[in-house]
Each structure stands twice: as C-alpha cells, then as structure tokens.
Design a protein around this motif. Structure first.
Motif, mmCIF file in Angstrom:
data_model
loop_
_atom_site.group_PDB
_atom_site.id
_atom_site.type_symbol
_atom_site.label_atom_id
_atom_site.label_comp_id
_atom_site.label_asym_id
_atom_site.label_seq_id
_atom_site.Cartn_x
_atom_site.Cartn_y
_atom_site.Cartn_z
ATOM 1 N N UNK A 4 8.889 42.004 -0.503
ATOM 2 C CA UNK A 4 9.078 42.294 0.924
ATOM 3 C C UNK A 4 10.362 43.075 1.159
ATOM 4 N N UNK A 5 11.452 42.630 0.490
ATOM 5 C CA UNK A 5 12.732 43.334 0.629
ATOM 6 C C UNK A 5 12.637 44.755 0.082
ATOM 7 N N UNK A 6 11.960 44.914 -1.042
ATOM 8 C CA UNK A 6 11.797 46.250 -1.640
ATOM 9 C C UNK A 6 11.028 47.171 -0.696
ATOM 10 N N UNK A 7 9.982 46.646 -0.077
ATOM 11 C CA UNK A 7 9.195 47.444 0.862
ATOM 12 C C UNK A 7 10.022 47.840 2.077
ATOM 13 N N UNK A 8 10.849 46.916 2.566
ATOM 14 C CA UNK A 8 11.704 47.213 3.720
ATOM 15 C C UNK A 8 12.670 48.343 3.410
ATOM 16 N N UNK A 22 12.659 51.984 5.257
ATOM 17 C CA UNK A 22 13.878 52.459 5.927
ATOM 18 C C UNK A 22 14.354 53.779 5.321
ATOM 19 N N UNK A 23 14.260 53.897 4.010
ATOM 20 C CA UNK A 23 14.696 55.122 3.339
ATOM 21 C C UNK A 23 13.827 56.310 3.746
ATOM 22 N N UNK A 24 12.520 56.101 3.766
ATOM 23 C CA UNK A 24 11.613 57.177 4.180
ATOM 24 C C UNK A 24 11.905 57.588 5.619
ATOM 25 N N UNK A 25 12.154 56.614 6.486
ATOM 26 C CA UNK A 25 12.459 56.913 7.889
ATOM 27 C C UNK A 25 13.732 57.745 8.022
ATOM 28 N N UNK A 26 14.780 57.326 7.321
ATOM 29 C CA UNK A 26 16.057 58.038 7.402
ATOM 30 C C UNK A 26 15.914 59.458 6.867
ATOM 31 N N UNK A 69 16.761 58.509 14.618
ATOM 32 C CA UNK A 69 17.130 58.364 13.221
ATOM 33 C C UNK A 69 18.447 57.651 13.022
ATOM 34 N N UNK A 70 19.298 57.649 14.055
ATOM 35 C CA UNK A 70 20.602 57.003 13.939
ATOM 36 C C UNK A 70 20.506 55.485 13.923
ATOM 37 N N UNK A 71 19.302 54.934 14.118
ATOM 38 C CA UNK A 71 19.099 53.506 13.865
ATOM 39 C C UNK A 71 19.246 53.198 12.386
ATOM 40 N N UNK A 72 19.008 54.203 11.539
ATOM 41 C CA UNK A 72 19.122 54.085 10.079
ATOM 42 C C UNK A 72 18.215 53.004 9.507
ATOM 43 N N UNK A 73 17.143 52.699 10.203
ATOM 44 C CA UNK A 73 16.194 51.712 9.710
ATOM 45 C C UNK A 73 15.036 51.581 10.678
ATOM 46 N N UNK A 74 13.916 51.049 10.185
ATOM 47 C CA UNK A 74 12.716 50.920 11.006
ATOM 48 C C UNK A 74 12.747 49.658 11.849
ATOM 49 N N UNK A 75 13.153 48.545 11.260
ATOM 50 C CA UNK A 75 13.125 47.274 11.969
ATOM 51 C C UNK A 75 11.719 46.930 12.420
ATOM 52 N N UNK A 118 13.949 61.686 9.318
ATOM 53 C CA UNK A 118 14.798 62.091 10.443
ATOM 54 C C UNK A 118 15.829 63.130 10.015
ATOM 55 N N UNK A 119 16.349 62.997 8.799
ATOM 56 C CA UNK A 119 17.275 64.007 8.280
ATOM 57 C C UNK A 119 16.590 65.363 8.181
ATOM 58 N N UNK A 120 15.327 65.363 7.773
ATOM 59 C CA UNK A 120 14.588 66.625 7.680
ATOM 60 C C UNK A 120 14.385 67.239 9.068
ATOM 61 N N UNK A 121 14.144 66.400 10.075
ATOM 62 C CA UNK A 121 13.989 66.904 11.445
ATOM 63 C C UNK A 121 15.297 67.524 11.945
#
Length: 487
Positions: free
Chosen positions: A53-57, A61-65, A285-291, A68-71
């Motif tokens: 579960x932690x690995x998936x989180x 979060x990494x994919x999200x960040x 993207x500045x949330x730096x995570x999906x939550x 957003x960096x690409x945007x």
C-alpha cells in the motif's frame, strides 16, 4: 615427506568418526542444516517485506508530481506564443529563441547550485548543501523518518529527483517572465547571462526564505504555489530590466505613447490558453501528492474560478475604461486571475477565489496604463500581470484565508484566518513583511546584476539593428521567410 602430516591428521579424524554411533553421525549434517535456516530466518525477520500500500502511494504521488511538472514545463510554449504574438513580426525569432533556451539554461544553473541554495539545509538566509542535487537523502521518507540534507522538503513523500524536477520548472518560469518585459531591444547574450544569474542565485535565495525553511517561513509567511516566490520575483526582475533598457525606439514622444500592436493575436491567444492549462500543474501540483483527491480538486477549482473572473473583469474594465474590449486585456486579465490565486488557492473558498480573480482582473488594466505612464516599456504586460498581481495574491492570503483547518496541512496547519474573516492582522503582517522583503531584495540584486551585465557586455542592441529587427541582426533569419508582408 611434506604431505605426511596432513594425511596422518585426516586418518585420525576418520578413526574418531568411526567411533561415533550412526545416530550421532546423522545428527551432524542435520544440525548444520538447522543452523543455516535459522540464520536465514533471522535475517528475513529483520528485513520485512515492503508494504504494498505504501509503495503504491509513493508511486501515485510520484506520477502526479511528474505529470504536473510536465504541464508547467509546457507553459514555456505558452509564454513563447504569448510574447511572440504580442510583439512585432521582425522580432519573432528572437523571442522564440529566448523562450526556448532559457529553460535549458535554468536547468543547468538550478541543478548545479540553485536547488541547493533554495532547499539545502543551511541557515535562515540560504541553503549551504545539495550542489548538483547530491548529498544524503532517504526520500521518499517523510517527517521524522527523513534523513538527509533537504529537510525543507521532508513533508512530501516522493523521490528526490521528482522534487527537483518540479521545483526546476518553477525556476524556469521566473526567468521566462523577464523575457517579455525586455523584448524587442535586449541583446541575446545579455539575456542569457541574466537568466543564469536569476535561476542559479537570486531566485533560489529568496525562495529559501519562504519554501526552504528560511526566516520568512519562520515568521509565518505563506505562499502556496508562488505568487511571490515565482511571479513577483520574475516581475520585479522584469521591472528593473525594462527600466535599465529604456523604451523601444518610437514608443514614447512628447505627445504621449505610440501603440506598437502585436503582429499575431492568434498565437497570443493560443499562448494564453496553454498557460491556463499549465496552471493546473502549477497550483494543484503544489500539493506534491494525491491524497484522497479532495485537495487537488479544491485547488484546481479555485484556480479556474479566479482565471474566469479575472478574464471577465478585465474585459469589462477595459471596455469602460479604454472604450473597447481589448483582446490583449482579456488575455492579461485571465493571467492576472491565475497569478492572484496562486498563493491562496489552497486556503480560500471558491467564492473568495472568484473575488480574488475579479479584483486581479480590474487591477491589471489600471496597472498596465500606470506603468505605461511611467514610460516603463513592457511589450507584453509582464510587470502588471506577474509583479502587481503577484503582490495582490500574496495579500489575499492575509485577507481571505480560512484559517489553519484546510485540506492541505490538516488540523493546525496552514496560514491563520484572514482579516476579512475575522482573523485580524495575524496573517496580514507576515504577508506584508514578505512582500516588502522579497521586493527589496529582488530590486537591489537584479539592479546590480543588470548594471554589471551592462558594463561587461552591454544590454541593448544598436539603434540600426533594433530598427531592422532582432531576427536579422541577432539570428540572421526571419520567422516568416517567404511569406508576403503588408506594407
């Protein structure tokens, strides 16, 4: 004779084993096997398997960040289109070249020293570690579990390189802001030198004060996604650069200002839309995570609402104030709303986001005319949009913040309740101090940088080259070679 002793010793061992009963001889290999598996089991107990579960989180979060960096990176295309469309045809190649190369320069400067100055552990003024994004770091560990030299970023559970890439695109944005304000008359090499200084040294130092755990963060200054950290810094640097350069030839006379219309409002509008899209990486993207997604959705909606109200407010303000619904003002109104909501987007309600965007849209129209009246020639309105509305967005945190119970930091985190909501001046005072401190620092240091570049390399192209156009004089090519031109 040399081998006689080992042979004798082996024969003695064989005689001893023969004296043991068959049961004891069987126990010896069995004991060895038990001891082997015992040691393996002990090691396995110490290194427990990772929590899926932690690995998936962390992965999400990494994919999200990174997305957003690409945007935000794609905003470079938006700035390029916007600035090119707002300026004259003879300088299109020059503006496109600046917007293209500036991110490459920002990458090198920020990777080498900028990220360390901004987020490396150090003192309240600047970071003193982390050059070339190196040093101790056990990201994505967070909080007390984090062990490394980038303690200011220990709240986000993504790998270090994801943190770096996201912050890098923000640094590139600050430099790109300057490009539009100094367009059509600056030497290409001089702009490149200044971009290196800004992204490698000046932007990271003031950024450390706020996002790197520096002295402004310590006194309670809050800026969620960069109204001050990115936009005001870029805007102040643009203001000083435009003042040092002076206006374009023929821009002002004794009778007043002479209009120099942009040559392609189609690509300027396209640039605005790209920037609007990019802001959904900039702010959410500045949330730096999906939550659980609630924070992302909240920030995205406040961002969009402010942009919409900024565009509408600027349209009608220009209509009544200037007599026509000027498209350039519509574009800058949308961008003004986006800049204004960048600092408070996580901590204000949607209705207050509408108010923030509406006021930004009105402010930007008057700011453009006031700066023009000061004979500070800004071809694209970058100073009005990014500096003036960046200041407004920073103040908006102190006015409209919901208080420390927002979605991002949880109970007890975030800025204090705003003045309009009954919080008094508790949050307003740090916001005002931050605006003044960052403004003064950027004005002084960029003035020194511009003056040094002027003395060493010169700032402005010769008059005959400016008349001919920077595309030919600086780059030896035309943006629209082979196309018919109007007289």
């Amino acid at each position: 004779m040399v081998m006689s002793k080992p042979i004798k010793s082996r024969s003695k061992n064989l005689k001893r084993r023969k004296r043991l009963s068959p049961a004891w001889q069987l126990c010896m290999p069995m004991t060895a096997i038990v001891l082997l598996f015992w040691s393996v089991a002990a090691v396995a107990q110490e290194a427990a398997p990772p929590d899926p579960t932690a690995t998936l989180t962390v992965g999400l979060d990494t994919v999200w960040v990174l997305l957003c960096a690409f945007l935000v990176f794609f905003m470079n295309a938006g700035f390029g289109m916007l600035e090119t469309g707002f300026c004259r045809q003879k300088n299109a190649v020059n503006i496109l070249a600046k917007n293209l190369i500036v991110f490459a320069l920002a990458t090198i400067a920020y990777w080498a020293i900028g990220f360390g100055l901004m987020f490396g552990d150090g003192n309240p003024v600047l970071g003193t570690a982390g050059w070339f994004v190196g040093g101790a770091d056990n990201s994505p560990a967070t909080g007390d579990a984090y062990e490394g030299i980038f303690g200011a970023l220990n709240w986000t559970g993504v790998p270090l390189f994801a943190k770096f890439l996201f912050q890098l695109v923000f640094a590139g944005t600050a430099a790109t802001i300057v490009s539009g304000a100094v367009a059509e008359r600056i030497k290409f090499v001089s702009f490149l030198i200044f971009s290196l200084v800004l992204t490698g040294i000046l932007y990271p130092i003031s950024g450390h004060w706020i996002w790197g755990g520096g002295w402004l963060a310590g006194m309670g200054f809050w800026d969620f996604a960069g109204s001050t950290v990115v936009h005001s810094v870029g805007g102040w640097a643009a203001f000083v650069g435009a003042a040092f350069l002076g206006p374009r030839l023929g821009r002002y006379s004794q009778t007043g200002a002479t209009a120099m219309p942009g040559h392609n409002m189609s690509i300027a509008t396209l640039g605005c839309l790209i920037l609007w899209l990019g802001w959904f990486g900039f702010n959410p993207g500045s949330t730096m995570g999906v939550g659980d997604g609630a924070a992302i959705a909240h920030v995205a909606l406040t961002t969009n609402i402010a942009a919409a109200f900024g565009g509408v407010a600027a349209t009608f303000t220009a209509w009544f104030y200037l007599g026509k619904p000027d498209l350039s003002m519509v574009i800058n109104g949308i961008l003004a709303g986006l800049v204004g909501i960048t600092a408070p987007c996580a901590w204000v309600t949607v209705p207050w986001a509408a108010v923030i965007g509406l006021i930004a849209g009105v402010i930007v129209v008057f700011a453009v005319t006031i700066i023009d009246g000061m004979k500070i020639d800004d071809p694209v309105g970058a100073i009005s949009v990014h500096c003036v509305c960046g200041v407004w967005g920073t103040l908006a945190v102190g006015l409209f913040s919901q208080g420390p119970d927002g979605l991002i930091y949880g109970e007890g985190g975030g800025p204090a309740k705003g003045l309009i909501l009954g919080g008094g001046f508790e949050q307003m005072i740090p916001q005002i101090v931050g605006i003044l401190a960052v403004g003064a620092f950027t004005l002084v240091t960029t003035a020194i940088a511009w003056a040094a570049i002027k003395a060493i390399a010169g700032l402005r192209v010769p008059e005959e080259e400016e008349i001919k156009g920077l595309d030919i004089s600086e780059h030896g090519m035309e943006a629209y070679s082979g196309f018919l031109k109007e007289a």
